[in-house]
Design a protein around this motif. Structure first.
Motif, PDB file in Angstrom:
ATOM      1  N   UNK A   1       0.795  -1.262  -0.054  1.00  0.00           N
ATOM      2  CA  UNK A   1       0.110  -0.098   0.160  1.00  0.00           C
ATOM      3  C   UNK A   1       0.979   1.194  -0.046  1.00  0.00           C
ATOM      4  N   UNK A   2       1.851   1.123   0.655  1.00  0.00           N
ATOM      5  CA  UNK A   2       2.801   2.426   0.706  1.00  0.00           C
ATOM      6  C   UNK A   2       3.619   2.643  -0.363  1.00  0.00           C
ATOM      7  N   UNK A   3       4.043   1.436  -1.178  1.00  0.00           N
ATOM      8  CA  UNK A   3       5.063   1.756  -2.346  1.00  0.00           C
ATOM      9  C   UNK A   3       3.841   1.973  -3.446  1.00  0.00           C
ATOM     10  N   UNK A   4       2.856   1.278  -3.675  1.00  0.00           N
ATOM     11  CA  UNK A   4       1.768   1.448  -4.910  1.00  0.00           C
ATOM     12  C   UNK A   4       0.610   2.292  -4.724  1.00  0.00           C
ATOM     13  N   UNK A   5       0.117   2.484  -3.467  1.00  0.00           N
ATOM     14  CA  UNK A   5      -1.273   2.901  -3.094  1.00  0.00           C
ATOM     15  C   UNK A   5      -1.588   4.182  -3.573  1.00  0.00           C
ATOM     16  N   UNK A   6      -0.538   5.430  -3.585  1.00  0.00           N
ATOM     17  CA  UNK A   6      -1.013   6.368  -3.934  1.00  0.00           C
ATOM     18  C   UNK A   6      -0.920   6.482  -5.632  1.00  0.00           C
ATOM     19  N   UNK A   7      -0.188   5.965  -6.408  1.00  0.00           N
ATOM     20  CA  UNK A   7      -0.181   5.696  -7.756  1.00  0.00           C
ATOM     21  C   UNK A   7      -1.541   5.142  -8.286  1.00  0.00           C
ATOM     22  N   UNK A   8      -1.766   4.069  -7.452  1.00  0.00           N
ATOM     23  CA  UNK A   8      -3.090   3.178  -8.119  1.00  0.00           C
ATOM     24  C   UNK A   8      -4.273   4.301  -7.781  1.00  0.00           C
TER      25      UNK A   8
ATOM     26  N   UNK B   1     -12.825   7.713 -12.256  1.00  0.00           N
ATOM     27  CA  UNK B   1     -14.292   7.709 -11.561  1.00  0.00           C
ATOM     28  C   UNK B   1     -14.159   6.388 -10.819  1.00  0.00           C
ATOM     29  N   UNK B   2     -13.391   5.708 -10.218  1.00  0.00           N
ATOM     30  CA  UNK B   2     -13.437   4.661  -9.568  1.00  0.00           C
ATOM     31  C   UNK B   2     -12.827   4.836  -7.850  1.00  0.00           C
ATOM     32  N   UNK B   3     -13.431   4.327  -6.988  1.00  0.00           N
ATOM     33  CA  UNK B   3     -13.197   4.391  -5.582  1.00  0.00           C
ATOM     34  C   UNK B   3     -11.874   4.114  -5.226  1.00  0.00           C
ATOM     35  N   UNK B   4     -11.520   4.481  -4.163  1.00  0.00           N
ATOM     36  CA  UNK B   4     -10.036   4.072  -3.636  1.00  0.00           C
ATOM     37  C   UNK B   4      -9.949   2.622  -2.960  1.00  0.00           C
ATOM     38  N   UNK B   5      -8.741   2.273  -2.859  1.00  0.00           N
ATOM     39  CA  UNK B   5      -8.801   0.854  -2.131  1.00  0.00           C
ATOM     40  C   UNK B   5      -7.721   0.991  -1.300  1.00  0.00           C
ATOM     41  N   UNK B   6      -7.990   0.249   0.013  1.00  0.00           N
ATOM     42  CA  UNK B   6      -6.988   0.516   1.114  1.00  0.00           C
ATOM     43  C   UNK B   6      -6.141  -0.683   1.191  1.00  0.00           C
TER      44      UNK B   6
END
Length: 413
Positions: free
Chosen positions: A166-173, A181-186
């Protein structure tokens, strides 16, 4: 039925999609493959009549350093991969019935986002069990994030791995998901894996151990018999003497390749064996012109490995699978990722030796060859090859098409 397969990976990660694509075609499906724009991938897919959609940057250029590092480093590359695979899959899969993705997390996240936007079923596939969360093994260390040596609880390590991803890829994804227009994922790792991932690995070589939280579908390895002939010069070398020892490290950029080549040649000669050296992406080359040595480029490994005394390699899923299927004794010199796992499996099965560490010396490689070149290891490798399942790609193709026709939520997400 229309199917799109996607991977951002090296040759060992693209080759299984070739097998699956061919088997899907035999069942009447129309298949496209999104893969890196490397010429060898395009030629391989064209050779079996499968349409390829070049996606992302050249993997070979990135691995070998021919592509300069992108400003912003890993986060920037991750963002580019998410966008590239989302855009190309969305454009290529508008009429598809199912998407199958494997490879690096950002690329797979782009495929999953496309599936959500298009309303198309999606399957994630792994080529090795150790990339999937399980109480039976720890996660593979992520780049720059080694596993803490004082932690031995696998569940704790997998929880940490989810946070690392999540820390490595979460922001980019999540930035890209917001843009489309898609919701975020945690939890991006579990999001791309789903709770029903497929495992395209041979159950003898790389079994999925139960019980486990994930409902893994193990199909067997996605292999396709390779009918390409060996080059005439190579055949002449094989016929000119005793079976050589093959050495190749695939897409791994071995440090100091000239020294690696010197070490392996000296260690193999010490056993009275001839040397068959594969250039690979490290561009290995011979240090002398002895007639007991031969250098090869891209060749049919399925055919070649049936004519060698042993295979010395890095332990990638593709090479390990091919060598096991061929019944060739192995020496695995693992460099990272899933390779220590496959080194351990080779040793545990008795089909070869696991080299201790990534840097061989003449002495250490000679000791490993002492194990691999015995008649006992050869006999065991032959016995394990007889147990290898060759129908994995057809099993997966039938399962995939049947699941889509039936709308089975237990197989596809």
């Amino acid at each position: 039925m229309r199917v799109l397969l996607a991977a951002y990976d090296s040759r060992g990660g693209v080759e299984p999609l070739v097998g699956l694509a061919v088997r899907l075609g035999e069942l009447g499906a129309r298949v496209r493959v999104c893969a890196p724009p490397d010429e060898e991938f395009a030629q391989r897919l064209a050779g079996v009549g499968v349409t390829m959609v070049p996606t992302g940057q050249s993997v070979r250029d990135l691995v070998t350093g021919k592509t300069p590092p992108a400003p912003g480093g890993l986060p920037r590359r991750a963002a580019d991969l998410v966008a590239a695979f989302y855009d190309n899959v969305t454009a290529a899969a508008g009429d598809c019935d199912v998407l199958v993705a494997t490879g690096l997390v950002p690329a797979v996240a782009g495929v999953r986002a496309a599936a959500e936007k298009l309303g198309i079923p999606y399957v994630y596939a792994s080529y090795q069990p150790v990339s999937l969360p399980s109480p039976h093994h720890p996660p593979m260390p992520r780049p720059g994030r080694p596993l803490p040596p004082d932690v031995t609880d696998n569940q704790v390590l997998w929880d940490r791995d989810a946070r690392d991803a999540q820390e490595v890829f979460g922001e980019a994804i999540n930035t890209h998901r917001a843009q489309v227009g898609l919701p975020p994922v945690d939890n991006v790792r579990d999001h791309v894996f789903t709770d029903r991932p497929w495992l395209a690995a041979d159950p003898v070589l790389a079994p999925w151990l139960r019980p486990a939280d994930l409902d893994v579908v193990q199909t067997g390895a996605w292999v396709l018999p390779d009918e390409r002939p060996l080059p005439a010069e190579l055949v002449a070398f094989l016929d000119a003497g005793t079976a050589p020892v093959y050495v190749g490290f695939g897409s791994i950029p071995m440090p100091n390749p000239q020294e690696v080549a010197r070490v392996v040649v000296e260690a193999i000669r010490a056993h009275g064996r001839r040397v068959l050296l594969s250039r690979g992406w490290a561009d290995l080359a011979l240090t002398d012109g002895g007639d007991d040595c031969f250098v090869v480029g891209e060749v049919n490994h399925q055919a070649l490995f049936r004519h060698v005394a042993a295979v010395v390699h890095h332990g990638g899923a593709g090479t390990t699978t091919t060598a096991t299927w061929a019944g060739a004794p192995q020496v695995v010199v693992p460099q990272g990722a899933d390779q220590p796992y496959f080194a351990g499996r080779v040793a545990d099965l008795g089909v070869g030796a696991a080299h201790d560490g990534p840097t061989p010396t003449v002495e250490s490689l000679s000791a490993a060859l002492d194990v691999a070149l015995t008649s006992e290891t050869r006999a065991r490798a032959t016995a394990v090859a007889a147990e290898f399942r060759t129908d994995g790609a057809m099993v997966a193709a039938r399962l995939l098409l049947d699941a889509v026709r039936q709308g089975s939520p237990s197989v596809v997400a």
